[in-house]
Design a protein around this motif. Structure first.
Motif, PDB file in Angstrom:
ATOM      1  N   ALA A 510       3.165   6.103  -0.476  1.00 50.00           N
ATOM      2  CA  ALA A 510       3.134   5.706   0.936  1.00 50.00           C
ATOM      3  C   ALA A 510       2.786   4.232   1.083  1.00 50.00           C
ATOM      4  O   ALA A 510       3.386   3.504   1.881  1.00 50.00           O
ATOM      5  CB  ALA A 510       2.123   6.571   1.681  1.00 50.00           C
ATOM      6  N   ALA A 511       1.796   3.779   0.281  1.00 51.91           N
ATOM      7  CA  ALA A 511       1.407   2.368   0.355  1.00 51.91           C
ATOM      8  C   ALA A 511       2.537   1.469  -0.116  1.00 51.91           C
ATOM      9  O   ALA A 511       2.810   0.414   0.476  1.00 51.91           O
ATOM     10  CB  ALA A 511       0.159   2.138  -0.484  1.00 51.91           C
ATOM     11  N   ARG A 514       5.102   1.262   2.632  1.00 54.00           N
ATOM     12  CA  ARG A 514       4.671   0.384   3.723  1.00 54.00           C
ATOM     13  C   ARG A 514       4.839  -1.083   3.329  1.00 54.00           C
ATOM     14  O   ARG A 514       5.259  -1.917   4.137  1.00 54.00           O
ATOM     15  CB  ARG A 514       3.217   0.680   4.081  1.00 54.00           C
ATOM     16  CG  ARG A 514       3.030   1.974   4.855  1.00 54.00           C
ATOM     17  CD  ARG A 514       1.629   2.050   5.465  1.00 54.00           C
ATOM     18  NE  ARG A 514       0.593   2.059   4.454  1.00 54.00           N
ATOM     19  CZ  ARG A 514       0.111   3.167   3.891  1.00 54.00           C
ATOM     20  NH1 ARG A 514       0.614   4.360   4.231  1.00 54.00           N
ATOM     21  NH2 ARG A 514      -0.831   3.102   2.984  1.00 54.00           N
ATOM     22  N   VAL A 517       8.599  -1.874   3.501  1.00 51.32           N
ATOM     23  CA  VAL A 517       9.053  -2.001   4.891  1.00 51.32           C
ATOM     24  C   VAL A 517       8.573  -3.317   5.496  1.00 51.32           C
ATOM     25  O   VAL A 517       9.307  -3.999   6.224  1.00 51.32           O
ATOM     26  CB  VAL A 517       8.564  -0.797   5.718  1.00 51.32           C
ATOM     27  CG1 VAL A 517       8.776  -1.038   7.210  1.00 51.32           C
ATOM     28  CG2 VAL A 517       9.281   0.465   5.287  1.00 51.32           C
ATOM     29  N   ALA A 518       7.313  -3.682   5.186  1.00 51.42           N
ATOM     30  CA  ALA A 518       6.786  -4.936   5.711  1.00 51.42           C
ATOM     31  C   ALA A 518       7.582  -6.124   5.192  1.00 51.42           C
ATOM     32  O   ALA A 518       7.861  -7.082   5.927  1.00 51.42           O
ATOM     33  CB  ALA A 518       5.320  -5.076   5.333  1.00 51.42           C
ATOM     34  N   GLU A 582      14.528   3.870   4.132  1.00 50.28           N
ATOM     35  CA  GLU A 582      13.095   4.093   3.903  1.00 50.28           C
ATOM     36  C   GLU A 582      12.488   5.048   4.926  1.00 50.28           C
ATOM     37  O   GLU A 582      11.316   5.398   4.833  1.00 50.28           O
ATOM     38  CB  GLU A 582      12.347   2.752   3.969  1.00 50.28           C
ATOM     39  CG  GLU A 582      12.688   1.801   2.848  1.00 50.28           C
ATOM     40  CD  GLU A 582      12.226   2.306   1.500  1.00 50.28           C
ATOM     41  OE1 GLU A 582      11.266   3.117   1.453  1.00 50.28           O
ATOM     42  OE2 GLU A 582      12.811   1.911   0.471  1.00 50.28           O
ATOM     43  N   SER A 584      12.080   4.427   8.170  1.00 49.56           N
ATOM     44  CA  SER A 584      11.242   3.725   9.135  1.00 49.56           C
ATOM     45  C   SER A 584      11.904   3.728  10.504  1.00 49.56           C
ATOM     46  O   SER A 584      13.135   3.563  10.627  1.00 49.56           O
ATOM     47  CB  SER A 584      11.003   2.283   8.669  1.00 49.56           C
ATOM     48  OG  SER A 584      10.324   1.554   9.655  1.00 49.56           O
TER      49      SER A 584
END
Length: 649
Positions: A510-511, A514, A517-518, A582, A584
């Motif tokens: 999950a990290a 993230r 995605v960032a 992803e 998102s």
């Protein structure tokens, strides 16, 4: 009891007076034989051993008798004594000009100086000076001794020469006594004056007879309540003269007593700690922690600040301020107490000193105390000397705190650099040195040596230099800089290693998602902002076309817009697909941005077409302005909506 007659005559027969034969019986007792009998009779080896033991006891007795005899040079006489007693402050300063003569048959090299039995416990300083005919002076050495059958304190003074029979010598005696003036009454009101009582001796206390003597007593004021009347003394203003007294016996005493007004500041430093920290980098830090007390008559009743400020004679014996003299090179001076900095002090820099007016937070009355700290820095080149690795520090053991100062107990702590060895201290007077300690501060590894010394009952005469000799390897001065460099090196190396290592036990999908995605979102923001910039450049090309009517400028701008816009939109679409992969929800916002951007592009192209119609004369100028204003408003509204979505990203 040891006889003063000769006990032994080396090289001949044993004698005592004419002759005393020492023989031993079985019990080891000594018998006296008739005078003149010879000692040639045989003595056994055992008797010789016993005689040797008796001889040791006799030599010890002779030494004891020599140390306890009444005085060195019993034939000395005080020809003339002019004594002066100054009790104008809270100290008793007694000086005497003495003419000493040798009336005996043999020369003497020393004499005994006696202190009065009532004053010896208050002695702070004593000195003897030898005066010559050419007005030169020489200080004499004193050594404390004892006199049999007499009370008080005695000093053996070495003249440094042989005083021949019948010769005379002139001496100057000086002594200082503390806490000998007794306030009477012991309690006074704020508006009352302070009276004190001084008790001493009318006569010059000496183990030798005195032929003639005079005494002058200097007081603090002419207001004298009472004084003893021995010998019909004369009084003038603030002094009383006694004598001359003639043919005074040795050890003569007669109580002298004066009761007079004395409003001098009765300040005494109850305790003082003087901290000196030496640095070979060019600085010596000095800090003095002082507990001060007014030892005069205790204030009776309440203190009135109003009366104290309104009436000039209110609290006349109190202390508002005093002056402290610092070294001429003193800098960075501070004055504070437990509350904080005291801003009522004043500093005046003079040619040979720095004068500091110390004003406590409140005036000091009898029995009142205060506590404060004074500190400053000194350049080390004025006090520190070296020859190779051998160093000598020359500084005052105690410095000037106030005029006529009294220090009941002083502690001096001298902190030397780390690595100092072979420490030796030279002092002008006796001090009580304690075992050295270690002091740790910044970047110290094995500690800095600390010299600790104590002394009680000090006055201004003790403001003298001490010299501290020690050995220090100058290579050790690089220790602290190398420690700093090493510490930073270790810190940076640790950070470099830390940020490059993954200390996690398991990966966190999950990290990682993230973070991915960032990263994609950051790229989208960059491309969108770059694409919005294309419209500004195209608008500039349209404005140039309207001014120059050059169709090539407009076509070139339109072609650049189409080409770059197509490439940026394709990149944004690719990033949108990655966000969607992803999972998102940011992909939907990117799609909305793409939709709004298409509308912005259409409006920009429509504005260029309106400009072409204006240049071709197909539309009037007023109509063009109205249409362009409408298109610009719609385009700005769309760009604002895009910026809002970008902020949410």
């Amino acid at each position: 009891t040891v006889s003063r007659r000769p006990l032994l005559r080396v090289g001949g027969s044993w004698t005592a007076g004419a002759a005393i034969l020492l023989s031993f019986n079985g019990g080891g007792r000594v018998k006296e034989a008739a005078a003149g009998q010879s000692s040639s009779s045989s003595i056994s080896i055992r008797s010789l051993c016993e005689m040797k033991g008796l001889l040791s006891h006799l030599i010890f007795s002779i030494g004891l008798w020599a140390s306890l005899r009444p005085a060195d040079g019993e034939s000395l006489v005080n020809e003339d004594v002019k004594r002066s007693i100054d009790v104008g402050t809270h100290l008793a300063k007694i000086t005497a000009d003495l003419t000493l003569s040798n009336s005996g048959p043999s020369p003497v090299s020393s004499f005994i100086l006696a202190l009065e039995p009532g004053l010896e416990n208050h002695l702070a300083y004593i000195g003897v000076t030898l005066k010559f005919e050419d007005e030169e002076e020489s200080s004499l050495a004193l050594e404390e001794t004892r006199v049999t059958g007499q009370s008080g304190k005695f000093f053996k003074v070495k003249l440094g020469m042989q005083l021949a029979a019948g010769a005379k010598v002139k001496l100057a005696l000086e002594s200082m006594y503390t806490h000998v003036l007794r306030p009477f009454p012991t309690h006074i009101a704020q508006a009352e004056k302070q009276f004190v009582v001084f008790e001493g001796n009318h006569y010059f206390y000496s183990p030798y007879p005195t032929k003639t003597q005079t005494t002058r007593i200097k007081l603090a004021s002419k207001n004298i309540e009472s004084y003893t009347k021995l010998g019909n003394p004369s009084k003038s203003e603030d002094s009383v003269d006694y004598g001359p007294f003639k043919d005074i016996d040795a050890f003569s005493q007669d109580t002298l007593k004066l009761h007079y007004e004395n409003n001098s500041p009765f300040l005494a430093i109850v305790s003082m700690t003087r901290l000196i920290e030496v640095s070979h980098w060019g600085n010596i830090a000095v800090e003095e922690t002082i507990d001060l007390k007014h030892c005069g008559a205790v204030l009776k009743g309440p203190f009135s600040r109003y009366d104290y400020q309104r009436q000039p004679d209110s609290g006349i014996s109190s202390v508002k301020s005093f002056k402290t003299i610092l070294p001429a090179a003193a800098q960075d001076v501070y004055y504070r107490d437990d509350i904080g900095n005291i801003s009522t002090s004043h500093l005046v820099v003079l040619d040979d000193s720095v004068e500091m007016e110390v004003r406590p937070r409140f005036p000091l009355f009898g029995g009142w105390k205060t506590h404060y700290v004074i500190g400053y820095n000194l350049p080390s080149y004025e006090y520190l000397y070296n020859l190779g690795d051998q160093y000598a520090l020359k500084m005052r053991f105690v410095d000037h705190v106030f005029d006529d100062q009294v220090i009941d107990f002083l502690t001096v702590k001298l902190i030397l650099p780390e690595g100092t060895r072979n420490i030796h201290v030279d002092t002008p007077y006796e001090i009580n040195r304690q075992p050295d300690e270690l002091h740790y501060t910044y970047l110290d590894t094995f500690g800095r040596p600390v010299i600790i010394a104590h002394k009680s009952n000090l006055v201004e005469q003790h403001i003298q230099d001490i010299v501290v000799h020690y050995t220090f390897n100058r290579i050790l001065m690089l220790q602290e800089p190398l420690l700093v460099v090493g510490a930073f090196y270790i810190l940076f190396f640790t950070v470099i290693i830390y940020v490059r290592l993954d200390f996690s036990i398991t990966k966190d999908p999950a990290a990682e998602a993230r973070m991915k995605v960032a990263s994609i979102t950051e790229q989208v923001l960059t491309l969108v902002n770059k694409r919005l910039g294309l419209y500004r450049h195209f608008e500039e090309a349209v404005n140039k076309y309207k001014q120059s009517r050059d169709v090539g400028t407009l076509n070139s701008g339109r072609k650049a817009l189409e080409t770059e816009h197509r490439a940026l939109s394709a990149d944004i679409s690719a990033l949108q697909s990655k966000l969607k992969a992803e999972g998102s929800d940011l992909a939907e916002k990117v799609a909305e941005i793409q939709k709004l951007d298409g509308q912005v592009k259409d409006l920009a192209l429509k504005a260029s077409q309106e400009a072409e119609r204006l240049v071709a004369g197909k539309v009037k100028k007023d109509t063009y302005i109205e249409n362009d204003k409408h298109l610009t408003s719609k385009r700005q509204d769309l760009v604002s909506r895009i910026d809002t979505i970008l902020d949410t990203l």
